[in-house]
Design a protein around this motif. Structure first.
Motif, mmCIF file in Angstrom:
data_model
loop_
_atom_site.group_PDB
_atom_site.id
_atom_site.type_symbol
_atom_site.label_atom_id
_atom_site.label_comp_id
_atom_site.label_asym_id
_atom_site.label_seq_id
_atom_site.Cartn_x
_atom_site.Cartn_y
_atom_site.Cartn_z
ATOM 1 N N GLN A 17 0.851 -1.194 0.000
ATOM 2 C CA GLN A 17 0.000 0.000 0.000
ATOM 3 C C GLN A 17 0.888 1.246 0.000
ATOM 4 O O GLN A 17 1.853 1.322 0.772
ATOM 5 C CB GLN A 17 -0.893 -0.021 1.233
ATOM 6 C CG GLN A 17 -1.984 1.012 1.241
ATOM 7 C CD GLN A 17 -2.933 0.760 2.395
ATOM 8 O OE1 GLN A 17 -2.542 0.917 3.549
ATOM 9 N NE2 GLN A 17 -4.151 0.352 2.085
ATOM 10 N N ARG A 37 1.422 4.864 1.100
ATOM 11 C CA ARG A 37 0.925 5.697 2.190
ATOM 12 C C ARG A 37 1.629 7.050 2.197
ATOM 13 O O ARG A 37 2.833 7.131 1.930
ATOM 14 C CB ARG A 37 1.137 5.007 3.535
ATOM 15 C CG ARG A 37 0.308 3.736 3.658
ATOM 16 C CD ARG A 37 0.427 3.138 5.021
ATOM 17 N NE ARG A 37 -0.487 2.004 5.162
ATOM 18 C CZ ARG A 37 -0.601 1.292 6.266
ATOM 19 N NH1 ARG A 37 0.125 1.590 7.336
ATOM 20 N NH2 ARG A 37 -1.449 0.288 6.315
ATOM 21 N N THR A 53 5.917 9.867 0.226
ATOM 22 C CA THR A 53 5.162 8.619 0.311
ATOM 23 C C THR A 53 6.110 7.471 0.638
ATOM 24 O O THR A 53 7.317 7.569 0.450
ATOM 25 C CB THR A 53 4.429 8.302 -1.011
ATOM 26 O OG1 THR A 53 5.387 8.279 -2.072
ATOM 27 C CG2 THR A 53 3.342 9.325 -1.318
ATOM 28 N N TYR A 110 4.009 0.271 2.212
ATOM 29 C CA TYR A 110 3.733 -0.475 3.436
ATOM 30 C C TYR A 110 3.269 -1.865 3.038
ATOM 31 O O TYR A 110 2.414 -2.016 2.161
ATOM 32 C CB TYR A 110 2.645 0.217 4.261
ATOM 33 C CG TYR A 110 2.374 -0.499 5.564
ATOM 34 C CD1 TYR A 110 3.159 -0.261 6.680
ATOM 35 C CD2 TYR A 110 1.360 -1.441 5.663
ATOM 36 C CE1 TYR A 110 2.941 -0.938 7.874
ATOM 37 C CE2 TYR A 110 1.127 -2.124 6.848
ATOM 38 C CZ TYR A 110 1.923 -1.868 7.950
ATOM 39 O OH TYR A 110 1.712 -2.548 9.111
#
Length: 155
Positions: free
Chosen positions: A70, A72, A82, A85
């Motif tokens: 992901q 994040r 960013t 994850y």
């Protein structure tokens, strides 16, 4: 073995995997509710989302493992806006020790690379040494310790 993006049709199996993760982690986390079914993830939304890649590992057509990557957002004081994850790592008992989690991590790392994500993080319970070893084998390093206290617990 193949690693592929999950499809919405895989959801029943993925929900079972999620409960397997929760069952394994409950003894490691006294803060989790024990008297009711809980969910960690919104897997249906994750499968559909552009910022998340849910993957499954298949052996002879059987789904035996899962994970997600992901993208994040990070706080403004970090060098990178960013990060990647990784979560939802699960491999069926009878398929553990065969490098499946390593292949899932590699697949997700490659996916992050296509999104220009260079830092990847994950969380793992300190009481889960086999998972820690697997993540270290994939190149992850410990860098932060989260601690807690229950101020209502006077014993």
């Amino acid at each position: 073995m193949i690693i592929r993006p999950a499809h919405i049709e895989d959801l029943p199996i993925l929900l079972d995997f999620e409960q397997g993760i929760i069952k394994a982690e409950r003894p490691m986390d006294i803060t989790l509710k024990t008297d009711e079914k809980i969910n960690y993830y919104d897997l249906s939304d994750y499968i559909k989302a552009d910022h998340t890649e849910v993957v499954v590992a298949e052996v002879n057509g059987e789904i035996v493992g899962s994970g997600y990557g992901q993208i994040r957002e990070r706080k403004e004081f970090f060098k990178q806006d960013t990060m990647g994850y990784i979560g939802f790592m699960f491999v069926k008992d009878e398929f553990r020790g065969q490098g499946i989690s390593q292949k899932i991590i590699q697949y997700l790392s490659n996916w992050f690379s296509t999104k220009d994500i260079t830092e990847i993080q994950l969380d793992v319970y300190d009481q889960n040494p086999s998972a820690i070893r697997a993540y270290e084998k994939a190149g992850f390093e410990k860098y932060l310790v989260r601690m807690r206290i229950n101020s209502g617990d006077k014993s």
